[in-house]
Design an enzyme around this catalytic site. Structure first.
Site, mmCIF file in Angstrom:
data_model
loop_
_atom_site.group_PDB
_atom_site.id
_atom_site.type_symbol
_atom_site.label_atom_id
_atom_site.label_comp_id
_atom_site.label_asym_id
_atom_site.label_seq_id
_atom_site.Cartn_x
_atom_site.Cartn_y
_atom_site.Cartn_z
ATOM 1 N N ASN A 46 0.800 -1.220 0.000
ATOM 2 C CA ASN A 46 0.000 0.000 0.000
ATOM 3 C C ASN A 46 0.838 1.277 0.000
ATOM 4 O O ASN A 46 0.352 2.337 -0.403
ATOM 5 C CB ASN A 46 -0.947 0.014 1.205
ATOM 6 C CG ASN A 46 -0.224 -0.226 2.518
ATOM 7 O OD1 ASN A 46 0.445 -1.240 2.684
ATOM 8 N ND2 ASN A 46 -0.352 0.699 3.443
ATOM 9 N N GLN A 69 -5.127 -3.157 -2.167
ATOM 10 C CA GLN A 69 -4.601 -2.163 -3.106
ATOM 11 C C GLN A 69 -4.543 -2.670 -4.543
ATOM 12 O O GLN A 69 -4.339 -1.890 -5.467
ATOM 13 C CB GLN A 69 -3.196 -1.736 -2.674
ATOM 14 C CG GLN A 69 -3.141 -0.977 -1.361
ATOM 15 C CD GLN A 69 -3.637 0.450 -1.470
ATOM 16 O OE1 GLN A 69 -3.698 1.021 -2.555
ATOM 17 N NE2 GLN A 69 -4.005 1.035 -0.345
ATOM 18 N N SER A 110 -11.336 -4.265 -0.215
ATOM 19 C CA SER A 110 -12.093 -3.169 0.398
ATOM 20 C C SER A 110 -12.604 -2.231 -0.678
ATOM 21 O O SER A 110 -11.833 -1.750 -1.509
ATOM 22 C CB SER A 110 -11.202 -2.409 1.382
ATOM 23 O OG SER A 110 -11.945 -1.472 2.127
ATOM 24 N N HIS A 143 -13.679 0.902 -0.897
ATOM 25 C CA HIS A 143 -13.362 2.318 -1.074
ATOM 26 C C HIS A 143 -12.030 2.552 -1.770
ATOM 27 O O HIS A 143 -11.677 3.695 -2.060
ATOM 28 C CB HIS A 143 -13.405 3.053 0.269
ATOM 29 C CG HIS A 143 -12.256 2.772 1.180
ATOM 30 N ND1 HIS A 143 -11.253 3.684 1.398
ATOM 31 C CD2 HIS A 143 -11.944 1.697 1.936
ATOM 32 C CE1 HIS A 143 -10.388 3.188 2.259
ATOM 33 N NE2 HIS A 143 -10.783 1.981 2.602
ATOM 34 N N THR A 161 -26.854 -7.423 10.001
ATOM 35 C CA THR A 161 -27.700 -7.115 8.848
ATOM 36 C C THR A 161 -26.853 -6.556 7.714
ATOM 37 O O THR A 161 -26.028 -5.662 7.909
ATOM 38 C CB THR A 161 -28.779 -6.089 9.237
ATOM 39 O OG1 THR A 161 -29.577 -6.637 10.282
ATOM 40 C CG2 THR A 161 -29.665 -5.755 8.041
ATOM 41 N N CYS A 194 -3.639 5.050 7.284
ATOM 42 C CA CYS A 194 -3.931 4.429 8.577
ATOM 43 C C CYS A 194 -2.876 4.758 9.621
ATOM 44 O O CYS A 194 -3.092 4.549 10.814
ATOM 45 C CB CYS A 194 -4.042 2.915 8.414
ATOM 46 S SG CYS A 194 -5.278 2.418 7.195
#
Length: 397
Positions: free
Chosen positions: A150, A178, A198, A200, A236, A324
């Site tokens: 990343n 990535q 992921s 996003h 959910t 992060c």
């Protein structure tokens, strides 16, 4: 001009993805676990997205489990596989440059009695199959090596590494957060047992991810609760975001070679200009086996955070490493692992592109970067001392 070159941290939700999601907020809003018509309509959308994710990585729909993010997927893969195989062995292998979602999970597993080997990497960030082979033991139950780093963008030889793990009967997991949309992935051909992603990172919304678990691989569930995701991941379903993830990964994996070539051209243009026009700079990561949108460079005599602030004032978004860890004052563990000294690692800059970035934006960034680096160095005592030493050496030559 405003230029966004922090796509490694997150991407924008594109208009196509947002349009696909919209009906699932106010019109099709049933709980996918409900048996009535509203629920069945929602369930149909979830399964369609599951099929889109599966197709994108060469998997079967039944092998895809939706999660909240890449970090959850990494935690589930590592902890789930470790606990499920603890009677067979408690040895895990990973690398020194993994995302903290993997590294911190491994540290926690060590506290619980597992043993972890952290493979070193070379100066470009590569780990070799030979290294992995040498580290394998009879009690090795899991190998986790990221697909692409990343921070520095280096792409690991995943298929060869997975083959080593398979030969020794260990599970192979890869953090591909990535890599999605930048390289072509086929989990079957590459012998990958588990893969994290992921949304996003490829224009889906934040808060949605997935974990691929090869059919026949049994790992423990991470959380306790309801029977969602075939009893493996309770909670959910995030209906609209799941739809967005499906649409985004379908778009991101359509004609990857053409998209990668476009991004690589902009990337190489930026790297070429930076190395040619700014002195005392180093490219981090592999020069060829790297992500098509990754530019990571270190500038001597200045701090990366100072560059970020000056770039931001000029409308340019970048990062000094992983988002992060951007709040940390410590140098990047990735840059230290490839052998950079602390003072140079502190002067790193990551520019991460997507297919929307243009050559005009690239030139705008480099033009401003040249001015910013020159200004910061003019205020740097370290640079001043260095230049005096160079001048003295020149006189004495």
């Amino acid at each position: 001009m405003k230029v966004y070159m922090d796509n490694g941290a997150t991407t924008r939700v594109t208009e196509e993805v947002f349009a696909a999601m919209q009906p699932y907020f106010c019109q099709i809003y049933g709980n996918p676990s409900s048996v009535h018509g509203f629920g069945r309509e929602a369930r149909k959308a979830v399964e369609a997205a599951r099929a889109q994710v599966a197709k994108a990585i060469g998997a079967e729909p039944r092998e895809i489990y939706f999660t909240g993010c890449g970090t959850e997927s990494d935690n589930w893969a590592l902890r789930g596989a470790a606990y499920a195989n603890a009677k067979k062995g408690k040895h895990i292998i990973t690398t020194a440059i993994e995302h903290h979602a993997v590294l911190h999970t491994c540290r926690q597993l060590e506290k619980e009695g597992f043993e972890v080997t952290y493979l070193p990497v070379d100066s470009c960030g590569l780990v070799t199959p030979e290294q992995l082979e040498a580290a394998m033991r009879p009690d090795t139950v899991l190998v986790s090596i990221m697909y692409a780093n990343n921070e520095i963008g280096t792409i690991e030889p995943i298929q060869e590494l997975a083959a080593v793990a398979k030969k020794h009967g260990a599970l192979f997991h890869t953090d591909a957060v990535q890599a999605i949309g930048h390289v072509e992935i086929d989990v079957k051909a590459q012998q990958i047992d588990m893969l994290s992603l992921s949304g996003h990172k490829f224009h889906a919304p934040k808060g949605i991810g997935a974990l691929y678990i090869r059919h026949g691989v049994h790992i423990q569930r991470l959380m306790q609760g309801g029977a969602q995701e075939r009893g493996q991941r309770p909670g959910t379903e995030n209906l609209a975001s799941i739809v967005g993830l499906g649409k985004a990964i379908e778009l991101a994996t359509t004609d990857i070679p053409a998209r990668a070539a476009q991004m690589s051209a902009v990337r190489d243009h930026m790297i070429g200009r930076i190395l040619a026009e700014i002195p005392y700079v180093k490219l981090n990561g592999h020069p060829e086996k790297r992500m098509c949108g990754n530019v990571n460079v270190s500038f001597q005599f200045i701090e990366g955070e100072s560059m970020l602030l000056h770039l931001d004032l000029r409308g340019i978004a970048a990062s000094s490493g992983s988002a992060c860890t951007s709040g940390s004052l410590d140098p990047s563990h990735v840059l230290l692992a490839i052998g950079l000294p602390h003072e140079i690692a502190h002067g790193s800059l990551r520019l991460s592109l997507c297919e929307e970035n243009t050559m005009e934006e690239a030139d705008y960034v480099v033009d401003n970067l040249k001015e910013i680096v020159a200004r910061l160095r003019a205020m740097s005592p370290l640079y001043d001392d260095f230049m005096k030493e160079q001048q003295a050496a020149g006189k004495n030559a």
